[in-house]
Design an enzyme around this catalytic site. Structure first.
Site, PDB file in Angstrom:
ATOM      1  N   ASP A  69       1.723   4.650  -4.480  1.00 18.36           N
ATOM      2  CA  ASP A  69       1.742   3.377  -3.775  1.00 18.36           C
ATOM      3  C   ASP A  69       0.528   2.551  -4.227  1.00 18.36           C
ATOM      4  O   ASP A  69       0.284   2.452  -5.417  1.00 18.36           O
ATOM      5  CB  ASP A  69       1.772   3.620  -2.255  1.00 18.36           C
ATOM      6  CG  ASP A  69       2.178   2.379  -1.470  1.00 18.36           C
ATOM      7  OD1 ASP A  69       3.388   2.173  -1.289  1.00 18.36           O
ATOM      8  OD2 ASP A  69       1.293   1.608  -1.065  1.00 18.36           O
ATOM      9  N   TYR A  89      -1.964  -6.731   0.695  1.00 19.22           N
ATOM     10  CA  TYR A  89      -0.846  -7.335  -0.034  1.00 19.22           C
ATOM     11  C   TYR A  89      -1.145  -8.791  -0.360  1.00 19.22           C
ATOM     12  O   TYR A  89      -0.880  -9.262  -1.470  1.00 19.22           O
ATOM     13  CB  TYR A  89       0.437  -7.239   0.804  1.00 19.22           C
ATOM     14  CG  TYR A  89       1.038  -5.857   0.840  1.00 19.22           C
ATOM     15  CD1 TYR A  89       2.102  -5.512   0.010  1.00 19.22           C
ATOM     16  CD2 TYR A  89       0.525  -4.887   1.690  1.00 19.22           C
ATOM     17  CE1 TYR A  89       2.643  -4.240   0.044  1.00 19.22           C
ATOM     18  CE2 TYR A  89       1.058  -3.605   1.730  1.00 19.22           C
ATOM     19  CZ  TYR A  89       2.115  -3.291   0.899  1.00 19.22           C
ATOM     20  OH  TYR A  89       2.649  -2.030   0.915  1.00 19.22           O
ATOM     21  N   HIS A 147       8.951   8.638  -1.764  1.00 21.21           N
ATOM     22  CA  HIS A 147       7.767   7.809  -1.959  1.00 21.21           C
ATOM     23  C   HIS A 147       6.492   8.480  -1.465  1.00 21.21           C
ATOM     24  O   HIS A 147       5.442   8.365  -2.092  1.00 21.21           O
ATOM     25  CB  HIS A 147       7.968   6.477  -1.241  1.00 21.21           C
ATOM     26  CG  HIS A 147       6.896   5.475  -1.510  1.00 21.21           C
ATOM     27  ND1 HIS A 147       6.710   4.901  -2.748  1.00 21.21           N
ATOM     28  CD2 HIS A 147       5.932   4.950  -0.705  1.00 21.21           C
ATOM     29  CE1 HIS A 147       5.698   4.047  -2.697  1.00 21.21           C
ATOM     30  NE2 HIS A 147       5.208   4.066  -1.461  1.00 21.21           N
TER      31      HIS A 147
END
Length: 455
Positions: free
Chosen positions: A223, A373, A429
């Protein structure tokens, strides 16, 4: 004939020059200050302070009061997890959280490893530092930094750490593990100023490793940890001995990637595609575009206005749990969207899942974690690090249920010294948390290959 030879030499020289120039490219960065206000006079405080996770009656009473005041919403009939976290199942999770989950016991579990904090560029950075209890005579422990992403935490690695620091096989390498929280996540202080992106995090973690006395080390990430460790390799390629990843989304699409998308379904061997990769990649519109859209709505919010939705999540433990745990469902397997319970406990225990949620809740870090982000994607997708290849030895553990499948050909466009590319038997993930044994084996295999090449 002479002209042809001369032309070949010129072209060959040009290619050699371009390759050498790209190899000499190193990511540039400058020191920052992320603390509140202006930097103080005098030098940086380099003190390393022990840290313990704690809780209190007041903290738990506040949590229970907020849980008790939640307002349930009915899910649509036959909606499973297609509309997000199923509200009927959420009530069961919340009931367990309120009545059976023992946070004090989990705090003791968190404290089984040594925690520390140290101030770097004006903010306190939290990390675990786990040294092996026993190192075989004549060998030294291999330093390794493990980096998490969102909505995970350092806790993702709790099943992996003992497999690396205390391996059962006497022929395995023994690791010394450093596992930090990205600033703004968990117990690391959040930056007080705009602009803290993956390159800043990479610089901070280089400083952390140097402060701990490591001149060279290995790095692993998934990630956001993928990007931060990649940036670490770009910043100081001679310091990062090897880079191991379990997530490597395609970088800028080059000619090989474009051609493989256009022709790979019909000529798979030409691009090294396996039958499984054909299933993961084609038809491209469905597998690469539609699936990405289904799972990226959160990203659009967090890359633009993270503080707005974050404020609601910071006030509501049930809302926070739904927002985080939904990712541990659908990012573990897309098929889990078809299940009433989202398949949550097929791969994880509720205790582990809620421990991760509690790290976000008790630290109040959801907004600052989401801002990462904004700081990265909000700057555009053409940042300097996107154009610089990685020449550090690299290994990729390719898990079959990862959000985005990246074939070996695509990985090699960015990571020029890809030593291992391992199709993993299972996992999604959150691979280190879901399949710690498989991850440990791949890290061992990759590191052994690099170490042999160094000798």
């Amino acid at each position: 004939m002479f002209t042809e030879v001369l032309l070949a030499l010129v072209i060959g020289g040009l290619i050699f020059f371009l390759v050498q120039r790209s190899r000499s490219q190193v990511l540039k960065t400058e020191d920052g200050w992320w603390g509140a206000g202006a930097p103080p006079d005098g030098g940086e405080d380099v003190t390393i302070r022990p840290f313990k996770v704690t809780t209190s009656d007041e903290e738990l009473e506040d949590l229970y009061r907020r849980i008790d005041q939640t307002r349930p919403v009915a899910s649509l009939e036959d909606s499973q997890f297609h509309y997000g976290f199923n509200s009927h199942y959420l009530q069961r999770v919340v009931s367990y959280w309120r009545n059976d989950f023992d946070w004090r016991r989990q705090v003791d579990k968190l404290n089984q490893y040594p925690h520390f904090k140290t101030n770097i560029e004006g903010i306190d950075v939290h990390y675990l530092h786990v040294k092996p209890k026993k190192v075989p005579e004549g060998t030294t422990a291999v330093p390794l930094i493990l980096l998490h992403g969102w909505p995970g935490s350092f806790y993702e690695f709790y099943g992996l750490i003992p497999l690396l620091t205390e391996p059962a096989d006497p022929d395995d390498l023994v690791f010394e593990v450093v596992c930090p929280s990205i600033p703004g996540y968990g117990f690391s202080e959040a930056p007080h100023k705009k602009g803290f992106d993956s390159v800043c995090a990479a610089r901070v973690f280089h400083k952390l490793m140097k402060r701990l006395g490591f001149q060279q080390f290995y790095a692993h990430g998934g990630d956001w940890g993928w990007l931060v460790t990649t940036n670490m390799a770009q910043l100081e390629p001679k310091t990062v001995k090897g880079l191991h990843l379990n997530f490597a989304p395609p970088s800028k699409p080059g000619l090989p990637m474009i051609l493989s998308i256009m022709l790979g379904r019909h000529f798979p061997k030409l691009f090294g595609f396996t039958d499984i990769e054909i299933q993961r990649l084609f038809p491209c519109m469905e597998k690469l575009v539609v699936e990405s859209i289904k799972e990226s709505g959160y990203m659009n919010i967090q890359a633009t206005k993270p503080d707005t939705v974050g404020r609601g999540l910071n006030d509501s433990p049930v809302g926070l749990a739904a927002y985080i745990l939904e990712k541990f469902s659908t990012w573990t397997s897309h098929d889990f969207r078809d299940l009433e319970d989202g398949g949550l406990t097929r791969k994880f225990s509720l205790d582990d899942l809620l421990t991760n949620v509690m790290i976000y809740w008790t630290s109040g870090c959801i907004i600052s974690s989401m801002r990462f982000y904004k700081e990265n994607i909000g700057k555009g997708l053409n940042q300097p690090h996107t154009k610089i290849p990685v020449y550090v030895p690299t290994g990729l553990a390719s898990f079959p249920n990862e959000l985005i499948h990246t074939p070996k050909l695509w990985v090699q466009q960015k990571y020029c010294k890809l030593l291992t590319f391992t199709p993993m038997a299972r996992g999604g993930h959150f691979a280190a948390m879901e399949e710690p044994q498989l991850m440990a084996e791949d890290i061992q295999n990759f590191t052994k290959i690099v170490e042999k090449k160094k000798k």
